[in-house]
Design a protein around this motif. Structure first.
Motif, short mmCIF file in Angstrom:
data_model
loop_
_atom_site.label_atom_id
_atom_site.label_comp_id
_atom_site.label_asym_id
_atom_site.label_seq_id
_atom_site.Cartn_x
_atom_site.Cartn_y
_atom_site.Cartn_z
N ASP A 14 43.40 43.86 25.10
CA ASP A 14 42.97 44.63 23.93
C ASP A 14 43.95 44.43 22.77
OD1 ASP A 14 40.73 45.85 25.27
OD2 ASP A 14 42.18 47.10 26.32
N VAL A 15 45.23 44.31 23.10
CA VAL A 15 46.22 44.04 22.05
C VAL A 15 45.97 42.66 21.46
CG1 VAL A 15 48.68 43.85 21.52
CG2 VAL A 15 47.89 45.57 23.17
N ASP A 16 45.65 41.68 22.31
CA ASP A 16 45.31 40.34 21.82
C ASP A 16 44.15 40.40 20.84
OD1 ASP A 16 47.22 38.84 23.23
OD2 ASP A 16 45.94 38.71 25.01
N GLU A 17 43.11 41.12 21.22
CA GLU A 17 41.93 41.22 20.37
C GLU A 17 42.26 41.94 19.06
OE1 GLU A 17 37.93 41.04 19.05
OE2 GLU A 17 39.10 39.90 20.50
N VAL B 165 48.78 46.54 13.22
CA VAL B 165 48.36 46.97 14.55
C VAL B 165 49.28 48.12 14.93
CG1 VAL B 165 48.13 46.39 16.99
CG2 VAL B 165 47.46 44.73 15.23
N ALA B 166 48.70 49.30 15.12
CA ALA B 166 49.48 50.51 15.32
C ALA B 166 49.34 51.03 16.75
CB ALA B 166 49.02 51.59 14.34
N LYS B 167 50.48 51.47 17.30
CA LYS B 167 50.46 52.19 18.57
C LYS B 167 51.08 53.55 18.35
CE LYS B 167 53.12 52.78 22.05
NZ LYS B 167 52.66 54.15 22.41
N PRO B 168 50.27 54.56 18.04
CA PRO B 168 50.81 55.91 17.93
C PRO B 168 51.17 56.44 19.31
CG PRO B 168 48.61 55.69 16.92
CD PRO B 168 48.83 54.49 17.79
N ASP B 169 51.98 57.49 19.33
CA ASP B 169 52.31 58.12 20.60
C ASP B 169 51.04 58.70 21.23
OD1 ASP B 169 54.88 59.25 22.19
OD2 ASP B 169 53.24 60.70 22.26
N PRO C 125 55.88 46.29 24.19
CA PRO C 125 56.27 44.88 24.24
C PRO C 125 55.15 43.93 23.85
CG PRO C 125 57.11 46.05 26.16
CD PRO C 125 56.18 47.00 25.46
N ALA C 126 53.91 44.27 24.18
CA ALA C 126 52.79 43.41 23.81
C ALA C 126 52.65 43.32 22.30
CB ALA C 126 51.49 43.93 24.44
N ILE C 127 52.89 44.43 21.61
CA ILE C 127 52.83 44.42 20.15
C ILE C 127 53.99 43.60 19.58
CG2 ILE C 127 53.18 45.89 18.12
CD1 ILE C 127 51.50 48.02 19.48
N ILE C 128 55.19 43.84 20.08
CA ILE C 128 56.36 43.11 19.55
C ILE C 128 56.20 41.60 19.74
CG2 ILE C 128 58.86 42.80 19.79
CD1 ILE C 128 58.93 45.76 20.76
N ASP C 129 55.62 41.19 20.87
CA ASP C 129 55.48 39.77 21.16
C ASP C 129 54.43 39.07 20.29
OD1 ASP C 129 57.42 40.03 23.07
OD2 ASP C 129 56.04 40.05 24.78
N ARG C 130 53.63 39.83 19.55
CA ARG C 130 52.56 39.25 18.74
C ARG C 130 52.74 39.51 17.24
NH1 ARG C 130 51.33 40.50 23.61
NH2 ARG C 130 49.73 39.43 24.83
#
Length: 538
Positions: A69-72, A200-204, A240-245
């Motif tokens: 989903d992070v990829d998408e 691309v946001a990851k809220p708590d 980590p998935a966000i940081i890597d992309r």
């Protein structure tokens, strides 16, 4: 400690009295929650319950994202960013201004969501739409000057032209905390969008509905649908998935996690900005206006139940005024109205979770067991809400106590005497943190001079934290282990850009010409440097 009457049964809808507040209740309607939850891209089939700290009951079940989903999300964001980066500054500014108007129009709805998810007092929740609206307006007005191409001095006057441009990074990853769920979810990303990026946001996970509502407002304001993606899941997996992309990462949270973020970004040679922990000091000098200092100290210590990165946990008070100040501070603290409710009227609300309450209880109990004195507070109040803890003032805190140096992130403040201002400054600078500080004094010039000696990213004179926080033109961030980079102001936008230099050369080349020898060229260039120096050229 004053407290309102209990809100009645633990039915969340009952936390608002319709006779006193005729507004519709926005949260918890199934269609409403489903509409927000539907914005999440998640294929795992797994869901997590979201509970309200007001009464400990579920608000929603939200789908959990996985790596695919992070990829998408990044793929969609990159496609949207390519088009968005070509839009005019005028178009971006207009969208930001529409967002400003929408937030002010929908502030009641926003505040409801914030209170449902965080448990904070309504007056503290009000600060969030206010701050985000101010941020949107600031970048709307300032954007042309912040990103406009500009000229720089060339190597050879009149023959070398240098143009500087601000190029957006691309897709910015934003990992935001729960304590200010609307402000932290949106304010950094607004600057990123203004600069021409996607997000691309990851809220708590504890405050997802507020963040999802913010994403909906962005679309309503005219930002492209895929430009702002939201993912949801455990930080250990999705972070980590966000940081890597990502092409740049903006993180707000603990210092320990911030170190991991910085290391991972360094491995990829991408930039990051980090707002991390703080153990913020407040100084009350001997010439302070004690009533003003006591009022400010209450807000400094207990706004959002102390769950504020720039709130105070250490207070140093001059011997000459210590007893008089403490009397006023304790009285004002005891007069606070504490409770868990959607309504206006509470001065302080709830902690967000059982884990946060456990930390506060552990810090206070440890201090008391080792000899600290509780001047007021010091108790959990389950009668008011499952995670409510009284605003607490401690005296006699020593270095062997956990709360002496560790961040509590709750409604707990420790008082210390000082007799020498140099000693007070040294104690304020003790430890590894350096986020925010406050100084109270009638001698404003002297207070500003002392501020320059305190190793914090922001220092407020005769104010707790709002003077810097609400001044959007003022960069905000930490020194030492309190972080890297700045939000707000020009720096808050420029961090999301790369500076590109384009040089155009006319006539002369950088090398011997017209049959000139290398030695003659070297002499000519040396003479030219001397001439430029005499002319005052940099």
């Amino acid at each position: 400690m004053n407290a309102p009457e209990p809100s009645g049964p633990a039915d969340l809808q009952g936390l608002r009295d319709p006779e006193h507040d005729p507004r519709a209740s926005y949260a918890l309607e199934p269609e409403y929650v489903a509409g927000l939850a539907g914005r999440l891209r998640a294929t795992s089939g797994e869901t997590r319950a979201l509970e309200s700290p007001l009464a400990g009951q579920p608000l929603a079940h939200l789908a959990v994202s996985q790596t695919s989903d992070v990829d998408e999300a990044f793929a969609r964001a990159r496609r949207a960013q390519e088009a968005w980066s070509r839009t005019s500054v005028t178009e971006r500014s207009a969208a930001l201004h529409r967002l400003h108007d929408l937030i002010l129009d929908r502030q009641d709805e926003i505040i409801d969501l914030i209170v449902w998810e965080s448990g904070k007092a309504r007056k503290d929740a009000f600060d969030e739409p206010l701050h985000v609206a101010m941020t949107a307006r600031y970048y709307s007005r300032k954007l042309p000057g912040l990103v406009a191409p500009r000229r720089a001095a060339g190597a050879i006057p009149a023959l070398t032209r240098v143009d500087l441009a601000r190029i957006p990074k691309g897709v910015v990853g934003i990992i935001s905390p729960w304590n200010y769920p609307f402000t932290m979810a949106l304010s950094d990303g607004i600057a990123a969008l203004a600069a021409g990026n996607a997000v691309v946001a990851k809220p708590d996970g504890q405050t997802m509905l507020t963040a999802l509502y913010g994403a909906r407002l962005l679309e309503e304001a005219g930002f492209p649908a895929d430009l702002w993606q939201v993912v949801h899941g455990p930080g250990s997996q999705i972070g980590p998935a966000i940081i890597d992309r990502a092409d740049y990462v903006c993180f707000t949270g603990s210092t320990a996690t911030g170190r991991d973020v910085a290391r991972r970004c360094a491995d990829r040679l991408i930039g990051c900005s980090l707002e991390l922990g703080g153990k913020n000091p407040l100084l009350v000098l001997r010439d302070a206006d004690l009533e003003r200092a006591a009022e400010g100290a209450v807000r400094a210590s207990f706004s959002n139940a102390g769950q504020l990165c720039v709130s105070m946990e250490r207070m140093y008070v001059a011997d000459q005024v210590y007893d008089r100040f403490v009397e006023r501070f304790v009285a004002r603290t005891q007069a606070l109205t504490v409770g868990a409710s959607l309504d206006w009227g509470n001065d302080m609300g709830s902690l967000i979770s059982a884990a946060q309450l456990e930390t506060v209880v552990r810090h206070v109990d440890d201090a008391v067991a080792k000899g600290a004195r509780v001047l007021t507070g010091g108790r959990a109040r389950p009668d008011l809400g499952p995670y409510v803890y009284e605003p607490t003032i401690l005296e006699g805190v020593t270095p062997d106590m956990t709360c002496f140096a560790d961040e509590t992130f709750g409604p707990v403040i420790a008082l210390y005497r000082f007799s020498d201002e140099a000693d007070a400054v040294a104690r304020a600078n003790a430890g590894d943190y350096g986020l925010n500080a406050s100084i109270y004094s009638r001698d404003v010039r002297r207070a500003r001079a002392l501020a320059g000696q305190i190793r914090c990213g922001t220092v407020n004179v005769n104010e707790a934290f709002a003077a810097t926080f609400a001044s959007i033109d003022a960069p905000m961030g930490g020194m030492r282990t309190s972080g890297l980079g700045r939000r707000q102001g020009a720096e808050g936008l420029h961090r999301f850009t790369e500076t590109q230099s384009v040089a155009t050369q006319r006539l002369l080349r950088f090398g011997p010409s017209y049959g000139m020898s290398d030695r003659a060229y070297a002499r000519m260039m040396t003479a030219s440097l001397r001439v430029l120096d005499k002319l005052g050229r940099a």
